[in-house]
Design a protein around this motif. Structure first.
Motif, PDB file in Angstrom:
ATOM      1  N   GLY A  35       0.821  -1.196   0.000  1.00 47.05           N
ATOM      2  CA  GLY A  35       0.000   0.000   0.000  1.00 47.05           C
ATOM      3  C   GLY A  35       0.861   1.254   0.000  1.00 47.05           C
ATOM      4  N   GLN A  36       0.216   2.407   0.136  1.00 48.66           N
ATOM      5  CA  GLN A  36       0.915   3.676   0.070  1.00 48.66           C
ATOM      6  C   GLN A  36       0.539   4.577   1.233  1.00 48.66           C
ATOM      7  N   PHE A  37       1.362   5.612   1.464  1.00 44.20           N
ATOM      8  CA  PHE A  37       1.057   6.628   2.461  1.00 44.20           C
ATOM      9  C   PHE A  37       1.607   7.965   1.980  1.00 44.20           C
ATOM     10  N   LEU A  38       1.172   9.043   2.621  1.00 46.27           N
ATOM     11  CA  LEU A  38       1.661  10.375   2.287  1.00 46.27           C
ATOM     12  C   LEU A  38       2.727  10.803   3.289  1.00 46.27           C
ATOM     13  N   ALA A  39       3.861  11.252   2.773  1.00 43.98           N
ATOM     14  CA  ALA A  39       4.911  11.868   3.586  1.00 43.98           C
ATOM     15  C   ALA A  39       4.915  13.350   3.266  1.00 43.98           C
ATOM     16  N   LEU A  40       4.712  14.178   4.287  1.00 46.96           N
ATOM     17  CA  LEU A  40       4.539  15.610   4.070  1.00 46.96           C
ATOM     18  C   LEU A  40       5.469  16.407   4.969  1.00 46.96           C
ATOM     19  N   MET A  41       5.681  17.643   4.586  1.00 43.01           N
ATOM     20  CA  MET A  41       6.353  18.621   5.435  1.00 43.01           C
ATOM     21  C   MET A  41       5.430  19.826   5.542  1.00 43.01           C
ATOM     22  N   LEU A  42       5.029  20.145   6.766  1.00 40.89           N
ATOM     23  CA  LEU A  42       4.142  21.280   7.015  1.00 40.89           C
ATOM     24  C   LEU A  42       4.959  22.431   7.598  1.00 40.89           C
ATOM     25  N   SER A  43       4.575  23.648   7.262  1.00 38.00           N
ATOM     26  CA  SER A  43       5.346  24.812   7.692  1.00 38.00           C
ATOM     27  C   SER A  43       4.431  25.924   8.190  1.00 38.00           C
ATOM     28  N   ASP A  44       4.955  26.704   9.116  1.00 42.47           N
ATOM     29  CA  ASP A  44       4.373  27.997   9.464  1.00 42.47           C
ATOM     30  C   ASP A  44       5.532  28.907   9.835  1.00 42.47           C
ATOM     31  N   LYS A  45       5.249  30.082  10.346  1.00 42.11           N
ATOM     32  CA  LYS A  45       6.315  31.054  10.570  1.00 42.11           C
ATOM     33  C   LYS A  45       7.291  30.628  11.660  1.00 42.11           C
ATOM     34  N   THR A  46       6.922  29.599  12.449  1.00 44.63           N
ATOM     35  CA  THR A  46       7.795  29.172  13.536  1.00 44.63           C
ATOM     36  C   THR A  46       8.667  27.987  13.173  1.00 44.63           C
ATOM     37  N   GLY A  47       8.459  27.387  12.005  1.00 45.74           N
ATOM     38  CA  GLY A  47       9.311  26.264  11.625  1.00 45.74           C
ATOM     39  C   GLY A  47       8.615  25.283  10.705  1.00 45.74           C
ATOM     40  N   THR A  48       9.170  24.072  10.638  1.00 46.03           N
ATOM     41  CA  THR A  48       8.622  23.017   9.805  1.00 46.03           C
ATOM     42  C   THR A  48       8.448  21.755  10.642  1.00 46.03           C
ATOM     43  N   MET A  49       7.526  20.903  10.214  1.00 43.60           N
ATOM     44  CA  MET A  49       7.256  19.661  10.926  1.00 43.60           C
ATOM     45  C   MET A  49       6.910  18.573   9.919  1.00 43.60           C
TER      46      MET A  49
END
Length: 326
Positions: A35-49
């Motif tokens: 199967g598959q999954f999503l790998a993401l990088m989320l950002s806002d003004k304080t950093g990335t996660m």
């Protein structure tokens, strides 16, 4: 509106949160068990996660793309020493739902004050040719406007709005403080190089919803872009001393210091050697500050070794925090 920021992650360990982010990266990956999954990088003004979405992501994948705003719901947890979020829901978020100021990190200093200080140093030049050259850039409405807001990098040192101006101003201050120890160095020429060495970044980088490279930036790069901008400006400044043109152009082309770091030429003049060394120093010090802040954001004491810092090829230690620890 946004009420959770990435820097707050340690306060929400193992809790569910709902918030808005910039979707910085998005990849579909294969699960080990199929199967598959999503790998993401989320950002806002304080950093990335980093984020993961393991199931039922077809609608999210169809409506969301890198660089867009998203609204997510997920659980904060710690994995391999870093906070991440496991998503249950994600959808596209319209610009009407967000405040752009929440997503773009920006300098903590007053831009007008920094700009005035930088211009003051140029006004004090004894060399009138270098003075009119630098002001030709700073007084250009398009170039000057971009210079005031551009980041200095996509993700490394001074990667925030106003970061380019902040980096250059700090570098100019360091240059001016260092010059008295090196009588071989022409102060006006060195400061000119400091102000113009990264001018190409205003065309190399884009900074609307997130920081990214323009097509020109990817294909040409800021060093070659800056060389072109310099030659274009000099057309309107004729007559301009040919020797000065060569020396300024050389500083731009050599400021990364080594061929493997992207410099077409190695520094060959006192000003070019000093500029390259101080530029590298200023960037490294800012990188350290960012890594120390990241440690604190991840719930650590800040007095131990950081994780491996890829950009510097080493871990780091905050000596002040280390000595202050009980």
């Amino acid at each position: 509106m946004k009420d959770f920021f990435i820097a707050d992650a340690a306060k929400f360990d193992n809790e569910m949160v709902t918030s808005y982010f910039v979707l910085s990266t998005l990849q579909v990956r294969e699960k080990k068990q199929g199967g598959q999954f999503l790998a993401l990088m989320l950002s806002d003004k304080t950093g990335t996660m980093e984020a993961r979405m393991w199931d039922e992501f077809a609608d999210a994948l169809a409506s969301c793309a890198e660089g867009c705003y998203v609204k997510v719901q997920g659980q904060i947890s710690k994995y391999q020493g870093k906070y991440q979020i496991t998503l249950q829901k994600m959808r596209f978020a319209a610009e009407s739902e967000i405040d752009a100021g929440d997503y773009q990190p920006s300098t903590r200093y007053d831009v007008d004050e920094m700009w005035a200080e930088l211009r003051g140093y140029v006004s004090a030049f004894a060399n009138e040719d270098l003075k009119r050259l630098v002001f030709a850039f700073l007084d250009d409405e398009e170039i000057g406007g971009a210079y005031r807001v551009a980041p200095a990098a996509k993700s490394l040192h001074h990667a925030w709005l106003g970061g380019l101006l902040e980096h250059v101003l700090t570098l100019v201050r360091v240059c001016r403080a260092t010059v008295p120890f090196y009588p071989e160095v022409d102060a006006d020429l060195l400061v000119t190089g400091a102000i113009l060495h990264d001018i190409g970044k205003i065309k190399e980088l884009a900074w609307k919803s997130s920081f990214s490279y323009t097509l020109e930036g990817q294909m040409i790069g800021h060093i070659s872009i800056a060389q072109g901008m310099l030659r274009e400006k000099l057309i309107g400044l004729e007559p301009f001393p040919a020797k000065l043109r060569v020396l300024v152009e050389h500083m731009i082309l050599s400021h990364h210091g080594k061929y493997e770091f992207g410099s077409p030429k190695l520094p060959m003049t006192p000003e070019a050697i000093l500029l390259s060394a101080l530029d590298d120093l200023e960037a490294k010090m800012q990188n350290m500050r960012a890594e120390f802040a990241k440690e604190l954001a991840n719930g650590k004491s800040g007095s131990g070794m950081t994780e491996w810092v890829r950009s510097m090829d080493r871990p780091l230690l905050n000596s002040k925090a280390f000595l202050a620890e009980e």
